[in-house]
Design an enzyme around this catalytic site. Structure first.
Site, PDB file in Angstrom:
ATOM      1  N   CYS A  49     -28.906   6.040 -14.416  1.00  0.00           N
ATOM      2  CA  CYS A  49     -27.508   5.584 -14.352  1.00  0.00           C
ATOM      3  C   CYS A  49     -27.518   4.323 -13.511  1.00  0.00           C
ATOM      4  CB  CYS A  49     -26.672   6.688 -13.714  1.00  0.00           C
ATOM      5  SG  CYS A  49     -25.053   6.184 -13.110  1.00  0.00           S
ATOM      6  N   HIS A  50     -26.518   3.471 -13.696  1.00  0.00           N
ATOM      7  CA  HIS A  50     -26.550   2.201 -12.970  1.00  0.00           C
ATOM      8  C   HIS A  50     -26.536   2.399 -11.444  1.00  0.00           C
ATOM      9  CE1 HIS A  50     -26.136  -2.235 -13.954  1.00  0.00           C
ATOM     10  NE2 HIS A  50     -26.577  -2.128 -12.724  1.00  0.00           N
ATOM     11  N   THR A  51     -25.991   3.520 -10.975  1.00  0.00           N
ATOM     12  CA  THR A  51     -25.952   3.762  -9.530  1.00  0.00           C
ATOM     13  C   THR A  51     -27.381   3.859  -8.952  1.00  0.00           C
ATOM     14  OG1 THR A  51     -23.877   4.923  -9.938  1.00  0.00           O
ATOM     15  CG2 THR A  51     -24.824   5.155  -7.744  1.00  0.00           C
ATOM     16  N   HIS A  71     -30.142  11.019 -10.455  1.00  0.00           N
ATOM     17  CA  HIS A  71     -29.051  11.980 -10.244  1.00  0.00           C
ATOM     18  C   HIS A  71     -28.443  12.460 -11.546  1.00  0.00           C
ATOM     19  CE1 HIS A  71     -27.064   8.103 -10.554  1.00  0.00           C
ATOM     20  NE2 HIS A  71     -25.982   8.759 -10.924  1.00  0.00           N
ATOM     21  N   GLU A  72     -28.893  11.904 -12.679  1.00  0.00           N
ATOM     22  CA  GLU A  72     -28.349  12.360 -13.961  1.00  0.00           C
ATOM     23  C   GLU A  72     -29.453  13.171 -14.617  1.00  0.00           C
ATOM     24  OE1 GLU A  72     -25.549   9.513 -16.222  1.00  0.00           O
ATOM     25  OE2 GLU A  72     -27.278   9.667 -17.512  1.00  0.00           O
ATOM     26  N   CYS A 101     -17.886  22.974  -2.537  1.00  0.00           N
ATOM     27  CA  CYS A 101     -18.217  24.110  -1.658  1.00  0.00           C
ATOM     28  C   CYS A 101     -17.332  25.312  -1.969  1.00  0.00           C
ATOM     29  CB  CYS A 101     -18.089  23.711  -0.185  1.00  0.00           C
ATOM     30  SG  CYS A 101     -16.382  23.618   0.420  1.00  0.00           S
ATOM     31  N   CYS A 104     -13.165  24.308   1.067  1.00  0.00           N
ATOM     32  CA  CYS A 104     -12.410  23.302   1.837  1.00  0.00           C
ATOM     33  C   CYS A 104     -11.079  22.972   1.171  1.00  0.00           C
ATOM     34  CB  CYS A 104     -13.253  22.042   2.003  1.00  0.00           C
ATOM     35  SG  CYS A 104     -13.408  21.077   0.496  1.00  0.00           S
ATOM     36  N   CYS A 107     -11.510  21.376  -2.249  1.00  0.00           N
ATOM     37  CA  CYS A 107     -11.918  22.312  -3.302  1.00  0.00           C
ATOM     38  C   CYS A 107     -10.758  23.226  -3.683  1.00  0.00           C
ATOM     39  CB  CYS A 107     -13.127  23.124  -2.856  1.00  0.00           C
ATOM     40  SG  CYS A 107     -14.641  22.146  -2.856  1.00  0.00           S
ATOM     41  N   CYS A 115     -14.835  17.134  -2.259  1.00  0.00           N
ATOM     42  CA  CYS A 115     -15.217  18.197  -1.330  1.00  0.00           C
ATOM     43  C   CYS A 115     -15.577  17.626   0.054  1.00  0.00           C
ATOM     44  CB  CYS A 115     -16.412  18.947  -1.915  1.00  0.00           C
ATOM     45  SG  CYS A 115     -17.103  20.182  -0.811  1.00  0.00           S
ATOM     46  N   ARG A 119     -19.152  15.940  -0.713  1.00  0.00           N
ATOM     47  CA  ARG A 119     -18.773  14.740  -1.460  1.00  0.00           C
ATOM     48  C   ARG A 119     -19.903  13.714  -1.428  1.00  0.00           C
ATOM     49  NH1 ARG A 119     -13.889  11.800   1.596  1.00  0.00           N
ATOM     50  NH2 ARG A 119     -12.976  13.865   1.262  1.00  0.00           N
ATOM     51  N   CYS A 179     -23.756  12.979 -14.975  1.00  0.00           N
ATOM     52  CA  CYS A 179     -23.082  11.879 -14.264  1.00  0.00           C
ATOM     53  C   CYS A 179     -22.250  11.040 -15.232  1.00  0.00           C
ATOM     54  CB  CYS A 179     -24.048  11.003 -13.472  1.00  0.00           C
ATOM     55  SG  CYS A 179     -23.111   9.668 -12.674  1.00  0.00           S
ATOM     56  N   ARG A 374     -28.100   5.069 -22.795  1.00  0.00           N
ATOM     57  CA  ARG A 374     -28.843   5.977 -21.938  1.00  0.00           C
ATOM     58  C   ARG A 374     -30.262   6.200 -22.465  1.00  0.00           C
ATOM     59  NH1 ARG A 374     -25.969   4.890 -18.043  1.00  0.00           N
ATOM     60  NH2 ARG A 374     -24.967   6.472 -16.753  1.00  0.00           N
TER      61      ARG A 374
HETATM   62  N1  LIG Z   1     -17.405   6.556  -9.840  1.00  0.00           N
HETATM   63  C1  LIG Z   1     -18.385   7.306 -10.294  1.00  0.00           C
HETATM   64  O1  LIG Z   1     -18.359   8.523 -10.147  1.00  0.00           O
HETATM   65  C2  LIG Z   1     -19.529   6.690 -11.015  1.00  0.00           C
HETATM   66  C3  LIG Z   1     -20.433   7.492 -11.704  1.00  0.00           C
HETATM   67  C4  LIG Z   1     -21.447   6.885 -12.481  1.00  0.00           C
HETATM   68  C5  LIG Z   1     -21.559   5.510 -12.518  1.00  0.00           C
HETATM   69  N2  LIG Z   1     -20.699   4.756 -11.785  1.00  0.00           N
HETATM   70  C6  LIG Z   1     -20.747   3.289 -11.841  1.00  0.00           C
HETATM   71  O2  LIG Z   1     -20.184   2.899 -13.084  1.00  0.00           O
HETATM   72  C7  LIG Z   1     -20.688   1.616 -13.443  1.00  0.00           C
HETATM   73  C8  LIG Z   1     -21.223   1.617 -14.862  1.00  0.00           C
HETATM   74  O3  LIG Z   1     -22.388   2.402 -14.964  1.00  0.00           O
HETATM   75  P1  LIG Z   1     -23.293   2.359 -16.297  1.00  0.00           P
HETATM   76  O4  LIG Z   1     -24.407   3.306 -16.047  1.00  0.00           O
HETATM   77  O5  LIG Z   1     -22.441   2.492 -17.501  1.00  0.00           O
HETATM   78  O6  LIG Z   1     -23.860   0.843 -16.192  1.00  0.00           O
HETATM   79  P2  LIG Z   1     -24.377  -0.165 -17.331  1.00  0.00           P
HETATM   80  O7  LIG Z   1     -25.211  -1.164 -16.643  1.00  0.00           O
HETATM   81  O8  LIG Z   1     -24.967   0.576 -18.475  1.00  0.00           O
HETATM   82  O9  LIG Z   1     -23.032  -0.871 -17.860  1.00  0.00           O
HETATM   83  C9  LIG Z   1     -22.289  -1.783 -17.101  1.00  0.00           C
HETATM   84  C10 LIG Z   1     -21.696  -2.833 -18.039  1.00  0.00           C
HETATM   85  O10 LIG Z   1     -20.798  -3.669 -17.304  1.00  0.00           O
HETATM   86  C11 LIG Z   1     -20.934  -4.999 -17.780  1.00  0.00           C
HETATM   87  N3  LIG Z   1     -20.417  -5.918 -16.753  1.00  0.00           N
HETATM   88  C12 LIG Z   1     -20.967  -6.235 -15.544  1.00  0.00           C
HETATM   89  N4  LIG Z   1     -20.179  -7.106 -14.881  1.00  0.00           N
HETATM   90  C13 LIG Z   1     -19.100  -7.334 -15.667  1.00  0.00           C
HETATM   91  C14 LIG Z   1     -17.922  -8.131 -15.520  1.00  0.00           C
HETATM   92  N5  LIG Z   1     -17.717  -8.884 -14.456  1.00  0.00           N
HETATM   93  N6  LIG Z   1     -17.027  -8.113 -16.537  1.00  0.00           N
HETATM   94  C15 LIG Z   1     -17.226  -7.376 -17.639  1.00  0.00           C
HETATM   95  N7  LIG Z   1     -18.317  -6.599 -17.844  1.00  0.00           N
HETATM   96  C16 LIG Z   1     -19.251  -6.584 -16.860  1.00  0.00           C
HETATM   97  C17 LIG Z   1     -22.429  -5.128 -18.052  1.00  0.00           C
HETATM   98  O11 LIG Z   1     -22.711  -6.204 -18.950  1.00  0.00           O
HETATM   99  C18 LIG Z   1     -22.757  -3.760 -18.655  1.00  0.00           C
HETATM  100  O12 LIG Z   1     -22.635  -3.752 -20.076  1.00  0.00           O
HETATM  101  C19 LIG Z   1     -21.727   1.284 -12.379  1.00  0.00           C
HETATM  102  O13 LIG Z   1     -21.076   0.498 -11.375  1.00  0.00           O
HETATM  103  C20 LIG Z   1     -22.090   2.633 -11.815  1.00  0.00           C
HETATM  104  O14 LIG Z   1     -22.618   2.532 -10.503  1.00  0.00           O
HETATM  105  C21 LIG Z   1     -19.692   5.310 -11.062  1.00  0.00           C
HETATM  106 ZN   LIG Z   2     -24.463   8.056 -12.027  1.00  0.00          ZN
HETATM  107 ZN   LIG Z   3     -15.370  21.743  -0.661  1.00  0.00          ZN
END
Ligand SMILES: NC(=O)c1ccc[n+]([C@@H]2O[C@H](COP(=O)([O-])OP(=O)(O)OC[C@H]3O[C@@H](n4cnc5c(N)ncnc54)[C@H](O)[C@@H]3O)[C@@H](O)[C@H]2O)c1
Ligand SMILES: [Zn+2]
Ligand SMILES: [Zn+2]
Length: 381
Positions: A49-51, A71-72, A101, A104, A107, A115, A119, A179, A374
């Site tokens: 995942c991108h994270t 994490h995925e 949990c 809390c 939850c 959580c 969290r 994820c 993916r």
């Molecule tokens: N909040 C959460 O719980 C959570 C969970 C998972 C992932 N995320 C986040 O979600 C985001 C996406 O994850 P992913 O795995 O799909 O990533 P990914 O890299 O597959 O996709 C991201 C897309 O965003 C585009 N992009 C980047 N900058 C841009 C901009 N300024 N304008 C328009 N498009 C733009 C990229 O070209 C790409 O296609 C990441 O920031 C990731 O960390 C958050």
């Molecule tokens: Zn993720």
């Molecule tokens: Zn909790």
């Protein structure tokens, strides 16, 4: 009967990140047995995942190395620590970066999945119970990531961060629900909540964004507009019911103005899935005044600051954010798996690549190049 490895240290293969931005190295790590309220799982499949990529690059994030990312994933319980009641050896599970949990205030609240105890914490590299890592190489501890560290054949996770799922669900598919896909889907269905017939903008057409689009389709949106800087994303996105695209690079004015123009004042809902601060601001400013709701999902650079004119809010626009699509991992994730099992939700179209564990670094290259959605990594190959 308990597994033959219960209570013992398990030596196994893990992909260790020794330094920011450097290829992971497959090493033999020792995985300690689970302590109180912990579970050791055999990881079957993991994806990137991108994270993971952000924290591995550590450009705008706190660096912590050596570390085992990931994490995925999907896996099977190998053994459980003291006090774990609702999981046992052989259960099929999805690890989740944010936990539940069950005790809390969060939850117990219907509205929150934040959580108090479990969290998301991106800077912690140890287990909660004793502040230690369960991974080591010749006595040197290796940090955990997001409490999951799934780039290892075995990992130890807090029981509250594991969703027990239908044992018939194919682990090589549902691993992406742990994820990205649940996050995007839930951001739309649980947080943005578009009404039937509404117009939805999705910023970032990676797996998370396309899952958000899938949520919009399921909610009955009539127009879904995709925004991405990478035009090669647009072809893939058509399979997800997105048939209008805006590339900010094609315009010499802010993309929110372009969107406001083509939608006569703005979209009803927008979901930001990029992690880019400018995209976050655009996603907010492109929603219609009076009722528009924007939801931030992307993980920003740690120093990023969100700036907009307060009048944009006074004009009755709402800004929200969410982790894991507001799903409570243990309570809600099994039903998302069931959406897949009953064919309400397709996962196959998110899976564009497959790799053996030994080639995990290729998955990083695909994501860096913006190629595919993916990549499923088979831990047994
Ligand atoms: N909040 C959460 O719980 C959570 C969970 C998972 C992932 N995320 C986040 O979600 C985001 C996406 O994850 P992913 O795995 O799909 O990533 P990914 O890299 O597959 O996709 C991201 C897309 O965003 C585009 N992009 C980047 N900058 C841009 C901009 N300024 N304008 C328009 N498009 C733009 C990229 O070209 C790409 O296609 C990441 O920031 C990731 O960390 C958050
Ligand atoms: Zn993720
Ligand atoms: Zn909790």
């Amino acid at each position: 009967m308990s597994s033959s490895t219960a209570g013992l240290v398990i030596p196994c293969k893990a992909a260790v990140a020794w330094e920011a931005g450097k290829p992971l190295v497959i090493e033999i790590v020792e995985v300690a047995p689970p302590q109180a309220m912990e579970v050791r799982i055999k990881v079957k499949y993991t994806s990137l995942c991108h994270t993971d990529l952000y924290f591995w690059e550590a450009k705008g994030q706190t660096p912590l190395f050596p570390r085992i990312f990931g994490h995925e994933a999907s896996g099977i319980v190998e053994s459980v620590g003291e006090g774990v009641r609702d999981l046992k050896e052989g259960d099929h599970v999805l690890p989740v970066f944010t936990g539940e949990c069950g005790e809390c205030g969060h939850c117990k609240s219907e509205e929150s999945n934040m959580c108090d105890l479990l969290r998301i914490n991106t800077d912690r590299g140890v287990m909660l119970s004793d502040g230690k890592s369960r991974f080591s190489i010749n006595g040197t501890p290796i940090s955990h990531f997001l409490g999951t560290s799934t780039f290892s054949e075995y990992t130890v996770v807090h029981a509250g961060c594991l969703a027990k799922i239908n044992p018939l669900a194919p682990l090589d598919k549902v691993c992406i629900l742990s994820c990205g896909i649940s996050t995007g889907l839930g951001a739309t269905l649980n947080v943005a909540k578009p009404k039937k017939g509404s117009t939805v903008a999705v910023f970032g057409l990676g797996a998370v964004g396309l899952a958000a689009a899938e949520g919009a389709r399921i909610a009955g949106a009539s127009r879904i507009i995709g925004i991405d800087l990478n035009p090669s994303r647009f072809e893939e996105a058509r399979k997800f019911g997105i048939n209008e695209f805006v590339n900010p690079k094609d315009h010499d004015r802010p993309v929110q103005e372009v969107i406001a123009e083509i939608t006569h004042g703005g979209v009803d809902r927008s979901i930001e899935c990029t992690g880019n601060i400018n995209a976050m601001i655009s996603a907010f400013e492109c929603v219609h005044d009076g009722w528009g709701v924007a939801v931030l999902v992307g993980v920003p650079n740690k120093d990023a600051v969100f700036m907009t004119k307060p009048i944009n809010v006074l004009n009755e626009r709402t800004l929200k954010g969410t982790f894991f699509g507001n799903y409570k991992p243990r309570t809600d994730l099994p039903s998302v798996v069931d959406m897949y099992m009953s064919k309400k939700l397709q996962l196959e179209k998110f899976i564009t690549h497959q790799l053996p564990f030994s080639e995990i670094n290729k998955a990083f290259e695909y994501m860096l190049k913006g190629e595919g959605l993916r990549c499923i990594i088979n831990m047994e190959e």
